[in-house]
Design a protein around this motif. Structure first.
Motif, PDB file in Angstrom:
ATOM      1  N   UNK A   1      14.032  -1.241 -11.748  1.00 21.43           N
ATOM      2  CA  UNK A   1      14.860  -2.052 -11.147  1.00 21.43           C
ATOM      3  C   UNK A   1      15.318  -1.589  -9.811  1.00 21.43           C
ATOM      4  N   UNK A   2      14.820  -0.429  -9.170  1.00 19.67           N
ATOM      5  CA  UNK A   2      15.274   0.040  -7.859  1.00 19.67           C
ATOM      6  C   UNK A   2      14.545  -0.903  -6.723  1.00 19.67           C
ATOM      7  N   UNK A   3      15.474  -1.550  -5.843  1.00 21.90           N
ATOM      8  CA  UNK A   3      15.036  -2.219  -4.940  1.00 21.90           C
ATOM      9  C   UNK A   3      15.447  -1.746  -3.512  1.00 21.90           C
ATOM     10  N   UNK A   4      15.295  -0.520  -3.243  1.00 21.29           N
ATOM     11  CA  UNK A   4      15.895   0.140  -2.050  1.00 21.29           C
ATOM     12  C   UNK A   4      14.835  -0.142  -0.783  1.00 21.29           C
ATOM     13  N   UNK A   5      13.605  -0.384  -1.029  1.00 24.55           N
ATOM     14  CA  UNK A   5      12.688  -0.458  -0.041  1.00 24.55           C
ATOM     15  C   UNK A   5      12.190  -2.126  -0.153  1.00 24.55           C
TER      16      UNK A   5
ATOM     17  N   UNK B  88       0.932  -1.160  -0.067  1.00 27.21           N
ATOM     18  CA  UNK B  88       0.175  -0.052  -0.083  1.00 27.21           C
ATOM     19  C   UNK B  88       0.836   1.147  -0.016  1.00 27.21           C
ATOM     20  N   UNK B  89       0.933   1.939  -0.884  1.00 24.75           N
ATOM     21  CA  UNK B  89       1.646   3.208  -0.980  1.00 24.75           C
ATOM     22  C   UNK B  89       0.669   4.391  -0.906  1.00 24.75           C
ATOM     23  N   UNK B  90       1.271   5.823  -1.025  1.00 24.05           N
ATOM     24  CA  UNK B  90       0.774   6.903  -0.576  1.00 24.05           C
ATOM     25  C   UNK B  90      -0.166   7.282  -1.903  1.00 24.05           C
ATOM     26  N   UNK B  91      -0.429   6.735  -2.890  1.00 26.27           N
ATOM     27  CA  UNK B  91      -1.466   7.041  -3.678  1.00 26.27           C
ATOM     28  C   UNK B  91      -2.842   7.165  -3.129  1.00 26.27           C
ATOM     29  N   UNK B  92      -3.741   7.909  -3.467  1.00 27.84           N
ATOM     30  CA  UNK B  92      -5.065   7.999  -3.051  1.00 27.84           C
ATOM     31  C   UNK B  92      -5.802   6.645  -3.415  1.00 27.84           C
ATOM     32  N   UNK B  93      -6.708   6.217  -2.659  1.00 25.12           N
ATOM     33  CA  UNK B  93      -7.495   4.969  -2.804  1.00 25.12           C
ATOM     34  C   UNK B  93      -6.924   3.645  -2.083  1.00 25.12           C
ATOM     35  N   UNK B  94      -6.695   4.189  -0.698  1.00 27.48           N
ATOM     36  CA  UNK B  94      -6.119   3.010   0.140  1.00 27.48           C
ATOM     37  C   UNK B  94      -7.255   2.313   0.734  1.00 27.48           C
ATOM     38  N   UNK B  95      -8.694   2.638   0.353  1.00 27.62           N
ATOM     39  CA  UNK B  95      -9.783   2.067   0.752  1.00 27.62           C
ATOM     40  C   UNK B  95      -9.648   0.585  -0.242  1.00 27.62           C
ATOM     41  N   UNK B  96      -9.060   0.713  -1.499  1.00 29.53           N
ATOM     42  CA  UNK B  96      -8.960  -0.715  -1.963  1.00 29.53           C
ATOM     43  C   UNK B  96      -8.058  -1.567  -1.347  1.00 29.53           C
ATOM     44  N   UNK B  97      -7.022  -1.255  -0.959  1.00 28.08           N
ATOM     45  CA  UNK B  97      -6.072  -2.059  -0.174  1.00 28.08           C
ATOM     46  C   UNK B  97      -6.614  -2.651   1.069  1.00 28.08           C
ATOM     47  N   UNK B  98      -7.182  -1.696   1.552  1.00 30.16           N
ATOM     48  CA  UNK B  98      -7.840  -2.005   3.167  1.00 30.16           C
ATOM     49  C   UNK B  98      -8.978  -3.057   2.767  1.00 30.16           C
ATOM     50  N   UNK B  99      -9.752  -2.887   1.654  1.00 28.79           N
ATOM     51  CA  UNK B  99     -10.880  -3.842   1.555  1.00 28.79           C
ATOM     52  C   UNK B  99     -10.136  -5.254   1.171  1.00 28.79           C
ATOM     53  N   UNK B 100      -9.042  -5.158   0.212  1.00 30.12           N
ATOM     54  CA  UNK B 100      -8.642  -6.283  -0.148  1.00 30.12           C
ATOM     55  C   UNK B 100      -8.037  -7.251   0.843  1.00 30.12           C
TER      56      UNK B 100
ATOM     57  N   UNK C 263      -1.574 -13.519   4.447  1.00 29.28           N
ATOM     58  CA  UNK C 263      -1.434 -12.133   3.792  1.00 29.28           C
ATOM     59  C   UNK C 263      -0.233 -11.564   4.514  1.00 29.28           C
ATOM     60  N   UNK C 264       0.441 -10.922   3.937  1.00 32.26           N
ATOM     61  CA  UNK C 264       1.773  -9.887   4.173  1.00 32.26           C
ATOM     62  C   UNK C 264       1.476  -8.604   3.723  1.00 32.26           C
ATOM     63  N   UNK C 265       1.579  -7.502   4.622  1.00 34.99           N
ATOM     64  CA  UNK C 265       1.366  -6.105   4.149  1.00 34.99           C
ATOM     65  C   UNK C 265       2.648  -5.311   4.373  1.00 34.99           C
ATOM     66  N   UNK C 266       2.971  -4.374   3.200  1.00 34.74           N
ATOM     67  CA  UNK C 266       4.200  -3.530   3.329  1.00 34.74           C
ATOM     68  C   UNK C 266       3.611  -2.105   2.834  1.00 34.74           C
ATOM     69  N   UNK C 267       3.675  -1.221   3.793  1.00 33.80           N
ATOM     70  CA  UNK C 267       3.313   0.130   3.630  1.00 33.80           C
ATOM     71  C   UNK C 267       4.480   1.042   3.423  1.00 33.80           C
ATOM     72  N   UNK C 268       4.138   1.967   2.445  1.00 34.40           N
ATOM     73  CA  UNK C 268       5.113   2.863   2.401  1.00 34.40           C
ATOM     74  C   UNK C 268       4.783   4.016   3.527  1.00 34.40           C
ATOM     75  N   UNK C 269       5.498   4.891   3.774  1.00 34.91           N
ATOM     76  CA  UNK C 269       5.461   6.044   4.777  1.00 34.91           C
ATOM     77  C   UNK C 269       4.163   6.687   4.550  1.00 34.91           C
ATOM     78  N   UNK C 270       4.119   7.207   3.223  1.00 33.64           N
ATOM     79  CA  UNK C 270       2.852   7.806   2.906  1.00 33.64           C
ATOM     80  C   UNK C 270       1.603   6.939   2.784  1.00 33.64           C
ATOM     81  N   UNK C 271       1.892   5.733   2.500  1.00 35.35           N
ATOM     82  CA  UNK C 271       0.677   4.901   2.498  1.00 35.35           C
ATOM     83  C   UNK C 271       0.137   4.614   3.625  1.00 35.35           C
ATOM     84  N   UNK C 272       0.875   4.699   4.726  1.00 36.84           N
ATOM     85  CA  UNK C 272       0.168   4.768   6.155  1.00 36.84           C
ATOM     86  C   UNK C 272      -0.775   5.903   6.523  1.00 36.84           C
TER      87      UNK C 272
END
Length: 185
Positions: free
Chosen positions: A95-99, A7-19, A30-39
């Motif tokens: 290909x950036x895998x820094x998170x 779940x990232x910081x884009x609008x629409x987190x209701x989709x992720x939460x509902x999923x 299920x495993x969940x990874x939030x970006x800081x803005x996603x939270x």
């Protein structure tokens, strides 16, 4: 079955939460990874503290590149990033895998597992489209958060469930989130 949800910081987190709640109800690990803005966006848009997600899934720290999902030897059935910001989409496409989130998406691609990206941005410029094309060519499914209206929704949750149902379909997970076209409503 084992699914990773980003779940990232884009609008629409209701989709992720509902999923996440749907996967829990369906008995999917299920495993969940939030970006800081996603939270922050989850709290702002849904009034849900990310800690509450612990009832439904295992939360992984986005800074912890030692988490099991960062390795291809940890078997998952795939990953969905919903909503996916253009920042995260661009990092994965290049290909950036820094998170942990971008690293896990890279692992899913290299292992030829399902990666579903649900971008939530409009309008799109050429760089957005090129990054989506790169991901599609690498094997990801691009699924914009664009609900259909043939089921004649009357409530917002019906539009949200439409997208969640399509995500579940992408992973061949049986559900009853919406009536399918051609079936009785």
């Amino acid at each position: 079955m084992r699914i990773v949800v980003g779940i990232t910081g884009a609008s629409g987190s209701v989709y992720g939460y509902t999923l996440i709640r749907a996967l829990y109800e369906l008995g999917i690990e299920t495993y969940v990874i939030f970006t800081s803005m996603g939270e922050k966006v989850l709290e702002f848009e849904c009034g849900v503290n990310p800690e509450e997600i612990k009832k439904y899934a295992t939360i992984l720290n986005n800074k912890n590149l030692f988490a099991p999902v960062a390795s291809g030897s940890f078997k998952t059935d795939g990953m969905v990033i919903v909503p996916c910001s253009m920042n995260t989409l661009g990092a994965i496409a290049n290909g950036v895998g820094d998170t942990l989130l971008s690293r896990t998406a890279s692992v899913v691609l290299k292992e030829k597992r399902k990666l579903v990206i649900v971008p939530r941005e409009t309008p799109l410029h050429l760089i957005h489209l090129e990054n989506m094309t790169k991901l599609a060519q690498a094997g990801a499914m691009i699924m914009p958060a664009s609900p259909g209206f043939y089921h004649r929704p009357k409530e917002i949750w019906e539009l949200v469930n439409f997208i969640v149902a399509r995500i579940l379909d992408a992973f061949d997970i049986e559900h009853e989130f919406l009536a399918r076209w051609g079936e009785k409503h």
